[in-house]
Design a protein around this motif. Structure first.
Motif, mmCIF file in Angstrom:
data_model
loop_
_atom_site.group_PDB
_atom_site.id
_atom_site.type_symbol
_atom_site.label_atom_id
_atom_site.label_comp_id
_atom_site.label_asym_id
_atom_site.label_seq_id
_atom_site.Cartn_x
_atom_site.Cartn_y
_atom_site.Cartn_z
ATOM 1 N N PRO A 101 0.809 -1.225 0.000
ATOM 2 C CA PRO A 101 0.000 0.000 0.000
ATOM 3 C C PRO A 101 0.838 1.270 0.000
ATOM 4 N N GLY A 102 2.000 1.247 0.654
ATOM 5 C CA GLY A 102 2.850 2.437 0.658
ATOM 6 C C GLY A 102 3.313 2.806 -0.740
ATOM 7 N N LEU A 103 3.630 1.801 -1.544
ATOM 8 C CA LEU A 103 4.044 2.043 -2.925
ATOM 9 C C LEU A 103 2.872 2.556 -3.749
ATOM 10 N N GLY A 104 1.696 1.971 -3.539
ATOM 11 C CA GLY A 104 0.514 2.432 -4.257
ATOM 12 C C GLY A 104 0.178 3.881 -3.951
ATOM 13 N N LEU A 105 0.259 4.252 -2.683
ATOM 14 C CA LEU A 105 -0.010 5.643 -2.294
ATOM 15 C C LEU A 105 1.055 6.583 -2.842
ATOM 16 N N GLY B 49 2.039 7.465 1.659
ATOM 17 C CA GLY B 49 2.840 6.418 1.050
ATOM 18 C C GLY B 49 4.312 6.551 1.404
ATOM 19 N N ILE B 50 5.138 5.861 0.656
ATOM 20 C CA ILE B 50 6.576 5.827 0.924
ATOM 21 C C ILE B 50 7.275 7.022 0.292
ATOM 22 N N ALA B 51 8.527 7.183 0.658
ATOM 23 C CA ALA B 51 9.424 8.165 0.038
ATOM 24 C C ALA B 51 8.886 9.591 0.093
ATOM 25 N N THR B 52 8.581 10.052 1.292
ATOM 26 C CA THR B 52 8.137 11.432 1.439
ATOM 27 C C THR B 52 9.254 12.270 2.047
ATOM 28 N N LEU B 53 9.340 13.482 1.601
ATOM 29 C CA LEU B 53 10.312 14.407 2.173
ATOM 30 C C LEU B 53 9.982 14.675 3.635
#
Length: 141
Positions: free
Chosen positions: A7-11, A126-130
């Motif tokens: 789900p993190g990748l989807g978001l 999701g993932i990879a947020t600043l």
């Protein structure tokens, strides 16, 4: 099933794509389209149409960029939902549902953006947020 649910990748994908859509709609306004945008808003009866045009252009461009990098996602998504709802009620509702086909210019695209933005609000960024990077850095201090 492609390695299980992520789900993190989807978001992340949803956030970046919606952000890019808004940047692509806002940047042309900032790069010379403010007068046309202000004239259009004025024709709808929007007060202070030039100020509103600048606000919309900045929200779409900077807000879209914030979504792409995952910064201030909640407030930006809330503002963009309000912007899309205004667009639905001021412009698109009178044209029906469909963007193309019967009743061109309808609410379909705006409704999809609202659903995506609300998904980010309720399910997360999701993932990879600043923002998560800043939070990690602050925990080290």
């Amino acid at each position: 099933m492609l390695g299980g649910r992520k789900p993190g990748l989807g978001l992340f994908i949803l956030r970046v794509v919606i952000g890019l859509i808004f940047v692509m709609h806002g940047w042309p306004k900032l790069a010379g389209g403010i007068p046309d945008t202000a004239a259009f808003l004025g024709s709808l009866g929007v007060p202070l149409s030039a100020v509103a045009a600048w606000g919309i252009a900045l929200l779409e461009t900077a807000g879209g960029a914030c979504l792409v990098v995952g910064l201030f996602v909640t407030p930006v998504a809330l503002l963009l939902v309000a912007h899309m709802l205004a667009g639905i009620f001021l412009v698109h509702l009178a044209n029906g549902f469909y963007v193309v086909g019967p009743g061109q210019g309808g609410i379909e695209f705006n409704l999809l953006l609202v659903a995506g933005l609300l998904t980010l609000l309720f399910a997360g960024s999701g993932i990879a947020t600043l923002a998560s990077r800043f939070q990690r850095d602050m925990q080290v201090i």
